[in-house]
Design a protein around this motif. Sequence first.
Motif, PDB file in Angstrom:
ATOM      1  N   ASP A 171       0.834  -1.211   0.000  1.00  0.00           N
ATOM      2  CA  ASP A 171       0.000   0.000   0.000  1.00  0.00           C
ATOM      3  C   ASP A 171       0.867   1.258   0.000  1.00  0.00           C
ATOM      4  OD1 ASP A 171      -2.188  -1.675   0.048  1.00  0.00           O
ATOM      5  OD2 ASP A 171      -2.638  -1.354   2.180  1.00  0.00           O
ATOM      6  N   ALA A 172       1.923   1.238   0.809  1.00  0.00           N
ATOM      7  CA  ALA A 172       2.810   2.401   0.876  1.00  0.00           C
ATOM      8  C   ALA A 172       3.494   2.634  -0.471  1.00  0.00           C
ATOM      9  CB  ALA A 172       3.856   2.209   1.978  1.00  0.00           C
ATOM     10  N   ALA A 173       3.929   1.558  -1.128  1.00  0.00           N
ATOM     11  CA  ALA A 173       4.582   1.695  -2.436  1.00  0.00           C
ATOM     12  C   ALA A 173       3.618   2.305  -3.445  1.00  0.00           C
ATOM     13  CB  ALA A 173       5.090   0.338  -2.929  1.00  0.00           C
ATOM     14  N   ALA A 174       2.363   1.862  -3.424  1.00  0.00           N
ATOM     15  CA  ALA A 174       1.359   2.409  -4.347  1.00  0.00           C
ATOM     16  C   ALA A 174       1.149   3.897  -4.089  1.00  0.00           C
ATOM     17  CB  ALA A 174       0.044   1.655  -4.208  1.00  0.00           C
ATOM     18  N   GLN A 175       1.107   4.285  -2.824  1.00  0.00           N
ATOM     19  CA  GLN A 175       0.931   5.696  -2.486  1.00  0.00           C
ATOM     20  C   GLN A 175       2.143   6.517  -2.921  1.00  0.00           C
ATOM     21  OE1 GLN A 175       0.083   5.852   1.707  1.00  0.00           O
ATOM     22  NE2 GLN A 175      -2.017   5.143   1.434  1.00  0.00           N
ATOM     23  N   MET A 176       3.330   5.969  -2.735  1.00  0.00           N
ATOM     24  CA  MET A 176       4.558   6.685  -3.138  1.00  0.00           C
ATOM     25  C   MET A 176       4.584   6.877  -4.652  1.00  0.00           C
ATOM     26  SD  MET A 176       6.036   7.177  -0.274  1.00  0.00           S
ATOM     27  CE  MET A 176       5.987   6.499   1.366  1.00  0.00           C
ATOM     28  N   GLU A 177       4.200   5.827  -5.387  1.00  0.00           N
ATOM     29  CA  GLU A 177       4.174   5.941  -6.848  1.00  0.00           C
ATOM     30  C   GLU A 177       3.159   6.984  -7.286  1.00  0.00           C
ATOM     31  OE1 GLU A 177       3.410   1.921  -8.078  1.00  0.00           O
ATOM     32  OE2 GLU A 177       5.540   1.419  -8.094  1.00  0.00           O
ATOM     33  N   ALA A 178       1.994   6.982  -6.635  1.00  0.00           N
ATOM     34  CA  ALA A 178       0.960   7.963  -6.976  1.00  0.00           C
ATOM     35  C   ALA A 178       1.450   9.381  -6.705  1.00  0.00           C
ATOM     36  CB  ALA A 178      -0.317   7.687  -6.183  1.00  0.00           C
ATOM     37  N   GLY A 179       2.309   9.524  -5.708  1.00  0.00           N
ATOM     38  CA  GLY A 179       2.859  10.838  -5.373  1.00  0.00           C
ATOM     39  C   GLY A 179       4.109  11.181  -6.158  1.00  0.00           C
ATOM     40  N   GLY A 180       4.497  10.308  -7.085  1.00  0.00           N
ATOM     41  CA  GLY A 180       5.665  10.596  -7.923  1.00  0.00           C
ATOM     42  C   GLY A 180       6.991  10.345  -7.230  1.00  0.00           C
ATOM     43  N   ARG A 181       6.988   9.586  -6.141  1.00  0.00           N
ATOM     44  CA  ARG A 181       8.226   9.312  -5.410  1.00  0.00           C
ATOM     45  C   ARG A 181       8.666   7.873  -5.662  1.00  0.00           C
ATOM     46  NH1 ARG A 181      10.114  12.710  -1.431  1.00  0.00           N
ATOM     47  NH2 ARG A 181      11.925  11.400  -1.825  1.00  0.00           N
ATOM     48  N   GLU A 182       9.157   7.627  -6.862  1.00  0.00           N
ATOM     49  CA  GLU A 182       9.553   6.278  -7.262  1.00  0.00           C
ATOM     50  C   GLU A 182      10.686   5.746  -6.377  1.00  0.00           C
ATOM     51  OE1 GLU A 182       9.219   2.792  -8.814  1.00  0.00           O
ATOM     52  OE2 GLU A 182       7.872   4.372  -9.466  1.00  0.00           O
ATOM     53  N   ASP A 183      11.560   6.615  -5.890  1.00  0.00           N
ATOM     54  CA  ASP A 183      12.662   6.180  -5.031  1.00  0.00           C
ATOM     55  C   ASP A 183      12.139   5.574  -3.731  1.00  0.00           C
ATOM     56  OD1 ASP A 183      11.718   8.809  -4.496  1.00  0.00           O
ATOM     57  OD2 ASP A 183      13.529   9.280  -3.353  1.00  0.00           O
ATOM     58  N   LEU A 184      11.146   6.230  -3.135  1.00  0.00           N
ATOM     59  CA  LEU A 184      10.562   5.709  -1.895  1.00  0.00           C
ATOM     60  C   LEU A 184       9.728   4.457  -2.160  1.00  0.00           C
ATOM     61  CD1 LEU A 184       9.488   9.046  -0.156  1.00  0.00           C
ATOM     62  CD2 LEU A 184      11.519   7.654   0.275  1.00  0.00           C
ATOM     63  N   ALA A 185       9.049   4.423  -3.298  1.00  0.00           N
ATOM     64  CA  ALA A 185       8.266   3.240  -3.664  1.00  0.00           C
ATOM     65  C   ALA A 185       9.192   2.033  -3.836  1.00  0.00           C
ATOM     66  CB  ALA A 185       7.481   3.500  -4.949  1.00  0.00           C
ATOM     67  N   ALA A 186      10.350   2.250  -4.438  1.00  0.00           N
ATOM     68  CA  ALA A 186      11.311   1.164  -4.634  1.00  0.00           C
ATOM     69  C   ALA A 186      11.800   0.636  -3.285  1.00  0.00           C
ATOM     70  CB  ALA A 186      12.491   1.640  -5.477  1.00  0.00           C
ATOM     71  N   ARG A 187      11.996   1.512  -2.319  1.00  0.00           N
ATOM     72  CA  ARG A 187      12.431   1.102  -0.983  1.00  0.00           C
ATOM     73  C   ARG A 187      11.351   0.234  -0.319  1.00  0.00           C
ATOM     74  NH1 ARG A 187      13.781   5.713   3.056  1.00  0.00           N
ATOM     75  NH2 ARG A 187      14.716   6.506   1.151  1.00  0.00           N
ATOM     76  N   GLU A 188      10.088   0.639  -0.475  1.00  0.00           N
ATOM     77  CA  GLU A 188       8.986  -0.147   0.096  1.00  0.00           C
ATOM     78  C   GLU A 188       8.907  -1.522  -0.565  1.00  0.00           C
ATOM     79  OE1 GLU A 188       7.070   0.575   2.697  1.00  0.00           O
ATOM     80  OE2 GLU A 188       7.914   2.568   2.971  1.00  0.00           O
ATOM     81  N   ARG A 189       9.087  -1.570  -1.887  1.00  0.00           N
ATOM     82  CA  ARG A 189       9.037  -2.857  -2.597  1.00  0.00           C
ATOM     83  C   ARG A 189      10.194  -3.764  -2.168  1.00  0.00           C
ATOM     84  NH1 ARG A 189       7.135   0.400  -6.752  1.00  0.00           N
ATOM     85  NH2 ARG A 189       9.188   0.604  -7.686  1.00  0.00           N
ATOM     86  N   GLU A 190      11.359  -3.165  -1.917  1.00  0.00           N
ATOM     87  CA  GLU A 190      12.511  -3.947  -1.461  1.00  0.00           C
ATOM     88  C   GLU A 190      12.202  -4.577  -0.094  1.00  0.00           C
ATOM     89  OE1 GLU A 190      17.311  -3.358  -0.677  1.00  0.00           O
ATOM     90  OE2 GLU A 190      16.055  -1.592  -1.009  1.00  0.00           O
ATOM     91  N   GLN A 191      11.592  -3.791   0.798  1.00  0.00           N
ATOM     92  CA  GLN A 191      11.225  -4.308   2.119  1.00  0.00           C
ATOM     93  C   GLN A 191      10.167  -5.415   1.982  1.00  0.00           C
ATOM     94  OE1 GLN A 191      10.112  -1.114   4.751  1.00  0.00           O
ATOM     95  NE2 GLN A 191      11.974   0.039   4.307  1.00  0.00           N
ATOM     96  N   GLU A 192       9.233  -5.215   1.065  1.00  0.00           N
ATOM     97  CA  GLU A 192       8.194  -6.216   0.814  1.00  0.00           C
ATOM     98  C   GLU A 192       8.824  -7.545   0.388  1.00  0.00           C
ATOM     99  OE1 GLU A 192       4.959  -7.067  -2.716  1.00  0.00           O
ATOM    100  OE2 GLU A 192       5.549  -4.994  -2.346  1.00  0.00           O
ATOM    101  N   GLN A 193       9.831  -7.486  -0.489  1.00  0.00           N
ATOM    102  CA  GLN A 193      10.481  -8.703  -0.979  1.00  0.00           C
ATOM    103  C   GLN A 193      11.199  -9.438   0.150  1.00  0.00           C
ATOM    104  OE1 GLN A 193       9.887 -10.152  -3.875  1.00  0.00           O
ATOM    105  NE2 GLN A 193       8.512  -8.420  -4.168  1.00  0.00           N
ATOM    106  N   VAL A 194      11.803  -8.688   1.068  1.00  0.00           N
ATOM    107  CA  VAL A 194      12.466  -9.313   2.216  1.00  0.00           C
ATOM    108  C   VAL A 194      11.435 -10.123   3.008  1.00  0.00           C
ATOM    109  CG1 VAL A 194      13.570  -8.864   4.448  1.00  0.00           C
ATOM    110  CG2 VAL A 194      14.319  -7.611   2.420  1.00  0.00           C
ATOM    111  N   LEU A 195      10.288  -9.517   3.270  1.00  0.00           N
ATOM    112  CA  LEU A 195       9.251 -10.175   4.070  1.00  0.00           C
ATOM    113  C   LEU A 195       8.626 -11.359   3.344  1.00  0.00           C
ATOM    114  CD1 LEU A 195       7.564  -7.042   5.610  1.00  0.00           C
ATOM    115  CD2 LEU A 195       8.884  -8.784   6.829  1.00  0.00           C
ATOM    116  N   LYS A 196       8.464 -11.258   2.024  1.00  0.00           N
ATOM    117  CA  LYS A 196       7.844 -12.351   1.267  1.00  0.00           C
ATOM    118  C   LYS A 196       8.650 -13.636   1.386  1.00  0.00           C
ATOM    119  CE  LYS A 196       4.847 -10.306  -2.130  1.00  0.00           C
ATOM    120  NZ  LYS A 196       4.508 -10.203  -3.542  1.00  0.00           N
TER     121      LYS A 196
END
Length: 145
Positions: A64-89
């Motif tokens: 959800d956070a990554a989607a919000q970051m992308e919607a706000g144009g913050r691809e760098d922060l979205a990428a960080r959220e996706r990286e954390q998501e992959q660790v947890l998966k």
Amino acid sequence: MKGSLKEKLRSDLNEARRARDKVRTLVLSTTLAELRNGEIETGGALDEDGVRMVVARAIKQRQDAAAQMEAGGREDLAAREREQEQVLKGYLPPDLGAEDVRGMVRELIDGGAGHIGAVMAGLMPRIRGRFDGRAASAIVREELG
């Protein structure tokens, strides 16, 4: 319980700290804190399903956070959220495919679950953290006709 998910999280956190892996250290320490909060709320230790639910919730929060970051144009922060998501998966069983879920839904319907509430009640514990609940609901509606 030997080899529990919670113990694996703790052990991996210690390894991440020794390796100075900032992303893993952050994600694992945050997740273990969420586990402690869940244990405080329930007044006891969480079972394996409870631990998996906390990890699944943490993954959903990252998505959800990554989607919000992308919607706000913050691809760098979205990428960080996706990286954390992959660790947890890595701590949950592999995701289920739509056909796997459809098969489970058919089993539940054949077993006597005749309405969406009954099917979802039987389905969600089996798929939680491994398949999107909204997509599962759509499959249930299709199968119930």
